[in-house]
Design a protein around this motif. Structure first.
Motif, PDB file in Angstrom:
ATOM      1  N   ASN A  34      40.535  32.922  25.113  1.00  0.00           N
ATOM      2  CA  ASN A  34      39.524  33.178  26.277  1.00  0.00           C
ATOM      3  C   ASN A  34      37.954  33.598  25.603  1.00  0.00           C
ATOM      4  N   GLY A  35      38.039  34.022  24.697  1.00  0.00           N
ATOM      5  CA  GLY A  35      36.874  34.202  23.863  1.00  0.00           C
ATOM      6  C   GLY A  35      37.049  34.685  22.603  1.00  0.00           C
ATOM      7  N   TRP A  36      35.978  34.393  21.782  1.00  0.00           N
ATOM      8  CA  TRP A  36      35.977  34.689  20.255  1.00  0.00           C
ATOM      9  C   TRP A  36      36.261  35.886  19.884  1.00  0.00           C
ATOM     10  N   SER A  37      36.106  37.120  20.831  1.00  0.00           N
ATOM     11  CA  SER A  37      36.221  38.284  20.398  1.00  0.00           C
ATOM     12  C   SER A  37      37.851  38.634  20.364  1.00  0.00           C
ATOM     13  N   GLU A  38      38.492  37.722  20.862  1.00  0.00           N
ATOM     14  CA  GLU A  38      39.988  37.671  20.629  1.00  0.00           C
ATOM     15  C   GLU A  38      40.262  37.661  19.139  1.00  0.00           C
ATOM     16  N   PHE A  39      39.656  36.787  18.491  1.00  0.00           N
ATOM     17  CA  PHE A  39      39.885  36.435  16.955  1.00  0.00           C
ATOM     18  C   PHE A  39      39.613  37.632  16.236  1.00  0.00           C
ATOM     19  N   ARG A  40      38.121  37.950  16.845  1.00  0.00           N
ATOM     20  CA  ARG A  40      37.641  38.980  15.939  1.00  0.00           C
ATOM     21  C   ARG A  40      38.456  40.354  16.014  1.00  0.00           C
ATOM     22  N   GLU A  41      38.924  40.679  17.005  1.00  0.00           N
ATOM     23  CA  GLU A  41      39.814  41.763  17.376  1.00  0.00           C
ATOM     24  C   GLU A  41      41.126  41.759  16.709  1.00  0.00           C
ATOM     25  N   ASP A  42      41.779  40.515  16.654  1.00  0.00           N
ATOM     26  CA  ASP A  42      42.985  40.181  15.896  1.00  0.00           C
ATOM     27  C   ASP A  42      42.885  40.451  14.606  1.00  0.00           C
ATOM     28  N   LEU A  43      41.621  39.870  13.994  1.00  0.00           N
ATOM     29  CA  LEU A  43      41.307  40.358  12.680  1.00  0.00           C
ATOM     30  C   LEU A  43      41.408  41.766  12.097  1.00  0.00           C
ATOM     31  N   ARG A  44      40.640  42.385  13.003  1.00  0.00           N
ATOM     32  CA  ARG A  44      40.392  43.819  12.795  1.00  0.00           C
ATOM     33  C   ARG A  44      41.731  44.557  12.792  1.00  0.00           C
ATOM     34  N   ALA A  45      42.455  44.173  13.879  1.00  0.00           N
ATOM     35  CA  ALA A  45      44.108  44.769  13.845  1.00  0.00           C
ATOM     36  C   ALA A  45      44.761  44.539  12.438  1.00  0.00           C
ATOM     37  N   PHE A  46      44.539  43.230  12.001  1.00  0.00           N
ATOM     38  CA  PHE A  46      45.210  42.910  10.979  1.00  0.00           C
ATOM     39  C   PHE A  46      44.874  43.702   9.424  1.00  0.00           C
ATOM     40  N   LEU A  47      43.693  43.697   9.502  1.00  0.00           N
ATOM     41  CA  LEU A  47      42.971  44.697   8.659  1.00  0.00           C
ATOM     42  C   LEU A  47      43.508  46.054   8.445  1.00  0.00           C
ATOM     43  N   GLN A  62      57.606  39.968   2.997  1.00  0.00           N
ATOM     44  CA  GLN A  62      57.962  40.587   4.169  1.00  0.00           C
ATOM     45  C   GLN A  62      57.328  39.638   5.389  1.00  0.00           C
ATOM     46  N   ALA A  63      58.041  39.533   6.583  1.00  0.00           N
ATOM     47  CA  ALA A  63      57.288  38.958   7.550  1.00  0.00           C
ATOM     48  C   ALA A  63      57.929  39.745   8.896  1.00  0.00           C
ATOM     49  N   ASP A  64      56.709  39.913   9.758  1.00  0.00           N
ATOM     50  CA  ASP A  64      56.755  40.815  10.764  1.00  0.00           C
ATOM     51  C   ASP A  64      55.629  40.629  11.858  1.00  0.00           C
ATOM     52  N   THR A  65      55.615  41.283  13.055  1.00  0.00           N
ATOM     53  CA  THR A  65      54.338  41.161  13.820  1.00  0.00           C
ATOM     54  C   THR A  65      53.619  42.328  13.993  1.00  0.00           C
ATOM     55  N   PHE A  66      52.283  42.114  14.424  1.00  0.00           N
ATOM     56  CA  PHE A  66      51.320  43.183  14.672  1.00  0.00           C
ATOM     57  C   PHE A  66      50.992  43.134  16.080  1.00  0.00           C
ATOM     58  N   GLU A  67      50.314  44.122  16.560  1.00  0.00           N
ATOM     59  CA  GLU A  67      49.589  43.775  17.858  1.00  0.00           C
ATOM     60  C   GLU A  67      48.121  43.409  17.673  1.00  0.00           C
ATOM     61  N   GLY A  68      47.821  42.113  18.136  1.00  0.00           N
ATOM     62  CA  GLY A  68      46.305  41.960  18.320  1.00  0.00           C
ATOM     63  C   GLY A  68      45.701  42.291  19.637  1.00  0.00           C
ATOM     64  N   ALA A  69      44.554  41.663  19.829  1.00  0.00           N
ATOM     65  CA  ALA A  69      43.807  41.957  21.190  1.00  0.00           C
ATOM     66  C   ALA A  69      44.606  41.666  22.386  1.00  0.00           C
ATOM     67  N   GLY A  70      44.600  42.528  23.398  1.00  0.00           N
ATOM     68  CA  GLY A  70      45.335  42.622  24.475  1.00  0.00           C
ATOM     69  C   GLY A  70      47.005  42.601  24.317  1.00  0.00           C
ATOM     70  N   LYS A  71      47.218  43.231  23.085  1.00  0.00           N
ATOM     71  CA  LYS A  71      48.602  43.652  22.807  1.00  0.00           C
ATOM     72  C   LYS A  71      49.355  42.456  22.603  1.00  0.00           C
ATOM     73  N   LEU A  72      48.793  41.256  22.240  1.00  0.00           N
ATOM     74  CA  LEU A  72      49.837  40.055  21.611  1.00  0.00           C
ATOM     75  C   LEU A  72      50.165  40.454  20.587  1.00  0.00           C
ATOM     76  N   LYS A  73      51.573  39.831  20.259  1.00  0.00           N
ATOM     77  CA  LYS A  73      52.169  40.168  18.974  1.00  0.00           C
ATOM     78  C   LYS A  73      52.124  38.886  18.227  1.00  0.00           C
ATOM     79  N   LEU A  74      51.355  39.266  17.073  1.00  0.00           N
ATOM     80  CA  LEU A  74      50.858  37.995  16.017  1.00  0.00           C
ATOM     81  C   LEU A  74      51.730  38.244  15.155  1.00  0.00           C
ATOM     82  N   TYR A  75      52.082  37.096  14.427  1.00  0.00           N
ATOM     83  CA  TYR A  75      53.126  36.971  13.473  1.00  0.00           C
ATOM     84  C   TYR A  75      52.184  37.115  12.066  1.00  0.00           C
ATOM     85  N   TYR A  76      52.830  37.899  10.874  1.00  0.00           N
ATOM     86  CA  TYR A  76      51.944  37.860   9.686  1.00  0.00           C
ATOM     87  C   TYR A  76      53.176  37.814   8.614  1.00  0.00           C
TER      88      TYR A  76
END
Length: 297
Positions: A78-91, A5-19
């Motif tokens: 913009n800041g490392w917190s974006e990576f951190r929050e993206d990963l949190r949303a992914f999990l 399956q391939a789709d998107t999810f919302e990361g930090a700032g509602k950016l749609k990230l591919y997974y």
């Protein structure tokens, strides 16, 4: 056969990230969630997927912002917190799709720093993760010239989006010529790093190293002894600072940066599988016994 399956999810700032996700035909016994490295993307783990799908693991990978099929300026945050929050949303997404299944988090290179930072920043969520694996963690010296690093530091405040070619040595990825040829042809790969990413990265590495003694999860560090992209010494020092008893580190003499695609990848994946299987038996089965394995060069 596996389900893909391939789709998107919302990361930090509602950016749609591919997974992407790959599922075995049989019942899933655990999830392996992958965070890739700088300039890479979630397509780079074929050997790992082929090895673990038949063993009843589901595999998830996402493209970091500014990477692969995900939006965002290449190599910029913009800041490392974006990576951190993206990963949190992914999990959270993985947990929602696989309620109650054990999750192992694997970070490669830059992804290792994202994974370690996340686990240290959210210690109240250990139930989410069964363990953390780092492949070639970028915790010490990296193969980027001092001049480029200095330019990054100088420009981070006044021109944070300024990007340079990272100058990382592509041939340092693998000893397999076929793999290097495929990397060179990979249109999703990039070699960009912004000034802001540089300063955020080094600040995060410093923070992770300073908090190593707070580590509270089963940890496996795998590194190539001849890795010149992220030198193995950094991961070794971090490992020594971790006081949590369930930790293992394996260094492969002569191996390069992309361990999952190097000549000895089968040995690496067998070691990873053994560690995963041991940590699936049961958390309580470990019963506080000390597992402290280090394999020197």
């Amino acid at each position: 056969m596996s389900h893909y399956q391939a789709d998107t999810f919302e990361g930090a700032g509602k950016l749609k990230l591919y997974y992407q996700s790959w599922y075995p035909e049989e019942k899933v016994k655990a999830i392996l969630a992958i965070v890739h490295g700088l300039g890479a993307h979630s397509d780079r783990y074929d050997n790992l997927i082929k090895h673990f799908i038949p063993k009843q693991y589901a595999i998830y990978g996402f493209d970091l912002r500014g990477h692969g099929r995900s939006p965002g300026q290449r190599g910029y945050i913009n800041g490392w917190s974006e990576f951190r929050e993206d990963l949190r949303a992914f999990l959270e997404l993985i947990k929602t799709q696989n309620p109650g299944k054990p999750i192992f988090l694997l970070g490669h290179s830059l992804g290792s720093v994202i994974v370690l930072d996340y686990a240290l920043r959210y210690p109240q969520q250990p139930s989410t993760l069964q363990g953390v694996i780092t492949l070639a963690p970028a915790l010490g010296k990296v193969g980027v010239s001092k001049t480029r690093l200095l330019i990054g530091k100088l420009l981070s405040r006044i021109w944070p989006r300024f990007t340079l070619n990272t100058g990382l040595d592509l041939s340092g990825g693998s000893r397999d010529e076929k793999i290097l040829a495929a990397y060179a042809q990979d249109s999703l790969r990039h070699t960009r790093g912004s000034a802001r990413l540089a300063t955020e990265f080094f600040a995060t590495v410093d923070w992770v190293n300073a908090h190593a003694s707070d580590w509270q999860l089963p940890l496996l560090i795998l590194h190539g002894g001849a890795d010149r992209v992220t030198l193995p010494e950094g991961g070794k020092i971090f490992y020594q600072r971790v006081s949590y008893s369930d930790k293992s580190r394996i260094e492969y003499p002569g191996a390069y940066h992309e361990l999952q695609n190097d000549l000895n990848y089968q040995e690496v994946l067998a070691d990873l599988e053994n560690w995963l299987e041991r940590h699936l038996t049961s958390k309580t089965a470990l019963g506080g016994e000390s597992i402290n394995l280090e394999f020197p060069m």
